[in-house]
Scaffold this motif. Structure first.
Motif, PDB file in Angstrom:
ATOM      1  N   GLY A  98       0.807  -1.201   0.000  1.00  0.00           N
ATOM      2  CA  GLY A  98       0.000   0.000   0.000  1.00  0.00           C
ATOM      3  C   GLY A  98       0.843   1.254   0.000  1.00  0.00           C
ATOM      4  O   GLY A  98       2.036   1.234   0.333  1.00  0.00           O
ATOM      5  N   LYS A  99       0.218   2.361  -0.362  1.00  0.00           N
ATOM      6  CA  LYS A  99       0.881   3.654  -0.395  1.00  0.00           C
ATOM      7  C   LYS A  99      -0.179   4.721  -0.180  1.00  0.00           C
ATOM      8  O   LYS A  99      -1.302   4.603  -0.692  1.00  0.00           O
ATOM      9  N   ALA A 100       0.177   5.775   0.562  1.00  0.00           N
ATOM     10  CA  ALA A 100      -0.742   6.884   0.793  1.00  0.00           C
ATOM     11  C   ALA A 100      -0.003   8.197   0.606  1.00  0.00           C
ATOM     12  O   ALA A 100       1.231   8.250   0.712  1.00  0.00           O
ATOM     13  N   ALA A 101      -0.760   9.261   0.338  1.00  0.00           N
ATOM     14  CA  ALA A 101      -0.157  10.572   0.111  1.00  0.00           C
ATOM     15  C   ALA A 101      -1.193  11.648   0.400  1.00  0.00           C
ATOM     16  O   ALA A 101      -2.400  11.393   0.415  1.00  0.00           O
ATOM     17  N   PHE A 102      -0.707  12.860   0.624  1.00  0.00           N
ATOM     18  CA  PHE A 102      -1.581  14.010   0.801  1.00  0.00           C
ATOM     19  C   PHE A 102      -1.846  14.655  -0.556  1.00  0.00           C
ATOM     20  O   PHE A 102      -0.970  14.697  -1.422  1.00  0.00           O
ATOM     21  N   ALA A 103      -3.044  15.171  -0.731  1.00  0.00           N
ATOM     22  CA  ALA A 103      -3.387  15.954  -1.923  1.00  0.00           C
ATOM     23  C   ALA A 103      -4.212  17.147  -1.482  1.00  0.00           C
ATOM     24  O   ALA A 103      -5.062  17.037  -0.583  1.00  0.00           O
TER      25      ALA A 103
ATOM     26  N   ASN B 278      -2.732  -8.461   2.242  1.00  0.00           N
ATOM     27  CA  ASN B 278      -4.116  -8.088   1.966  1.00  0.00           C
ATOM     28  C   ASN B 278      -4.269  -6.572   1.958  1.00  0.00           C
ATOM     29  O   ASN B 278      -3.455  -5.827   2.507  1.00  0.00           O
ATOM     30  N   CYS B 279      -5.341  -6.104   1.322  1.00  0.00           N
ATOM     31  CA  CYS B 279      -5.544  -4.668   1.122  1.00  0.00           C
ATOM     32  C   CYS B 279      -5.850  -3.935   2.419  1.00  0.00           C
ATOM     33  O   CYS B 279      -5.491  -2.762   2.573  1.00  0.00           O
TER      34      CYS B 279
ATOM     35  N   PHE C  25      -3.673   0.328   6.242  1.00  0.00           N
ATOM     36  CA  PHE C  25      -3.105   0.774   7.512  1.00  0.00           C
ATOM     37  C   PHE C  25      -1.618   1.084   7.380  1.00  0.00           C
ATOM     38  O   PHE C  25      -1.143   2.100   7.901  1.00  0.00           O
ATOM     39  N   ALA C  26      -0.885   0.243   6.653  1.00  0.00           N
ATOM     40  CA  ALA C  26       0.544   0.483   6.489  1.00  0.00           C
ATOM     41  C   ALA C  26       0.810   1.764   5.718  1.00  0.00           C
ATOM     42  O   ALA C  26       1.697   2.556   6.076  1.00  0.00           O
ATOM     43  N   GLY C  27       0.061   1.995   4.646  1.00  0.00           N
ATOM     44  CA  GLY C  27       0.245   3.206   3.863  1.00  0.00           C
ATOM     45  C   GLY C  27      -0.061   4.462   4.664  1.00  0.00           C
ATOM     46  O   GLY C  27       0.671   5.457   4.604  1.00  0.00           O
ATOM     47  N   MET C  28      -1.137   4.414   5.446  1.00  0.00           N
ATOM     48  CA  MET C  28      -1.506   5.570   6.259  1.00  0.00           C
ATOM     49  C   MET C  28      -0.514   5.777   7.401  1.00  0.00           C
ATOM     50  O   MET C  28      -0.155   6.918   7.737  1.00  0.00           O
ATOM     51  N   GLN C  29      -0.050   4.682   7.997  1.00  0.00           N
ATOM     52  CA  GLN C  29       0.888   4.803   9.114  1.00  0.00           C
ATOM     53  C   GLN C  29       2.206   5.422   8.673  1.00  0.00           C
ATOM     54  O   GLN C  29       2.876   6.101   9.457  1.00  0.00           O
ATOM     55  N   ALA C  30       2.574   5.231   7.397  1.00  0.00           N
ATOM     56  CA  ALA C  30       3.786   5.873   6.889  1.00  0.00           C
ATOM     57  C   ALA C  30       3.662   7.395   6.897  1.00  0.00           C
ATOM     58  O   ALA C  30       4.674   8.106   6.877  1.00  0.00           O
ATOM     59  N   LEU C  31       2.436   7.904   6.938  1.00  0.00           N
ATOM     60  CA  LEU C  31       2.188   9.345   7.044  1.00  0.00           C
ATOM     61  C   LEU C  31       1.908   9.767   8.481  1.00  0.00           C
ATOM     62  O   LEU C  31       1.571  10.930   8.733  1.00  0.00           O
ATOM     63  N   GLY C  32       2.000   8.822   9.415  1.00  0.00           N
ATOM     64  CA  GLY C  32       1.708   9.116  10.807  1.00  0.00           C
ATOM     65  C   GLY C  32       0.228   9.133  11.122  1.00  0.00           C
ATOM     66  O   GLY C  32      -0.192   9.732  12.116  1.00  0.00           O
TER      67      GLY C  32
ATOM     68  N   PRO D 256      -9.756   5.454  10.946  1.00  0.00           N
ATOM     69  CA  PRO D 256     -10.660   5.022  12.014  1.00  0.00           C
ATOM     70  C   PRO D 256     -11.423   3.753  11.681  1.00  0.00           C
ATOM     71  O   PRO D 256     -11.930   3.082  12.572  1.00  0.00           O
ATOM     72  N   GLU D 257     -11.511   3.441  10.392  1.00  0.00           N
ATOM     73  CA  GLU D 257     -12.156   2.212   9.930  1.00  0.00           C
ATOM     74  C   GLU D 257     -11.681   1.936   8.509  1.00  0.00           C
ATOM     75  O   GLU D 257     -10.906   2.714   7.946  1.00  0.00           O
ATOM     76  N   VAL D 258     -12.141   0.840   7.941  1.00  0.00           N
ATOM     77  CA  VAL D 258     -11.776   0.489   6.571  1.00  0.00           C
ATOM     78  C   VAL D 258     -13.013   0.667   5.697  1.00  0.00           C
ATOM     79  O   VAL D 258     -13.864  -0.223   5.618  1.00  0.00           O
TER      80      VAL D 258
END
Length: 204
Positions: free
Chosen positions: A17-22, A116-117, A122-129, A133-135
């Motif tokens: 997974g990966k997350a970013a701000f926009a 799994n997705c 969670f991993a992608g979001m945790q990389a941003l700190g 709250p749910e999936v």
């Protein structure tokens, strides 16, 4: 995609997974790099993660099972969060199926851990700190879930690979965008070979 755009691409690693701000007004381009990879996609209001993109609320306004260019994707508070601007991928997406998780793979006969997705979100979001709250139910980009007149659904391979096909989304608020290159290797949603691979995105 232009050469300049290619320089800004961010990889969503295979099975991860990966997350970013926009920021509001920015454009998010999600690329099916190899043509058959499902990308689970979530968007959360940056100022309040309890507000997030909701397929069920979006469908009530768009009246589409599959989003089309021009559709506004809405939150669980019915506010616009993304607008689908362009789709060169063939237009095969899913808004019905929940993100895969360890329980899903146990149901499919897997013993022990399977990527799994849900964990990827969670991993992608945790990389941003951040911690979601749910999936929420994801927008499953490039995922083929055909339905029949009798109401039956199926998990199918893409009708034809379109390497480099993409969707372009405009952020309608400051948000967190999160992706998972779905690790499903039992059902054929990532192609008949069932080999999950990387995908890419950019934010401009």
């Amino acid at each position: 995609m232009s050469a300049a755009a290619a320089d800004t691409l961010i990889e969503i690693p295979a099975r991860r997974g990966k997350a970013a701000f926009a920021a509001a007004g920015q454009t998010i381009t999600v690329i099916n790099t190899h043509g058959e990879q499902v990308v689970d996609t979530w968007a959360f209001c940056r100022g309040d993660l309890s507000e997030f993109m909701s397929n069920e609320h979006t469908r009530a306004h768009s009246l589409h099972l599959i989003p089309k260019p021009g559709d506004v994707l809405r939150t669980n508070r019915r506010r616009p969060i993304l607008t689908l601007l362009q789709d060169t991928s063939g237009g095969i997406h899913d808004t019905l199926i929940a993100a895969c998780d360890r329980y899903r793979y146990a149901f499919l006969g897997v013993e022990g851990h399977h990527d799994n997705c849900t964990d990827n979100l969670f991993a992608g979001m945790q990389a941003l700190g951040l911690t979601p709250p749910e999936v929420p139910s994801p927008l499953n980009l490039f995922m083929n879930i055909p339905w029949a007149p009798d109401g039956m659904l199926a998990f199918a391979a893409p009708p034809r690979p379109l390497p480099g096909g993409y969707v372009r989304l405009r952020a309608e608020m400051d948000l967190v965008i999160a992706f998972s290159a779905c690790p499903q290797d039992i059902l054929p949603i990532n192609g008949k070979a069932a080999r999950p691979v990387e995908a890419h995105f950019s934010i401009d």
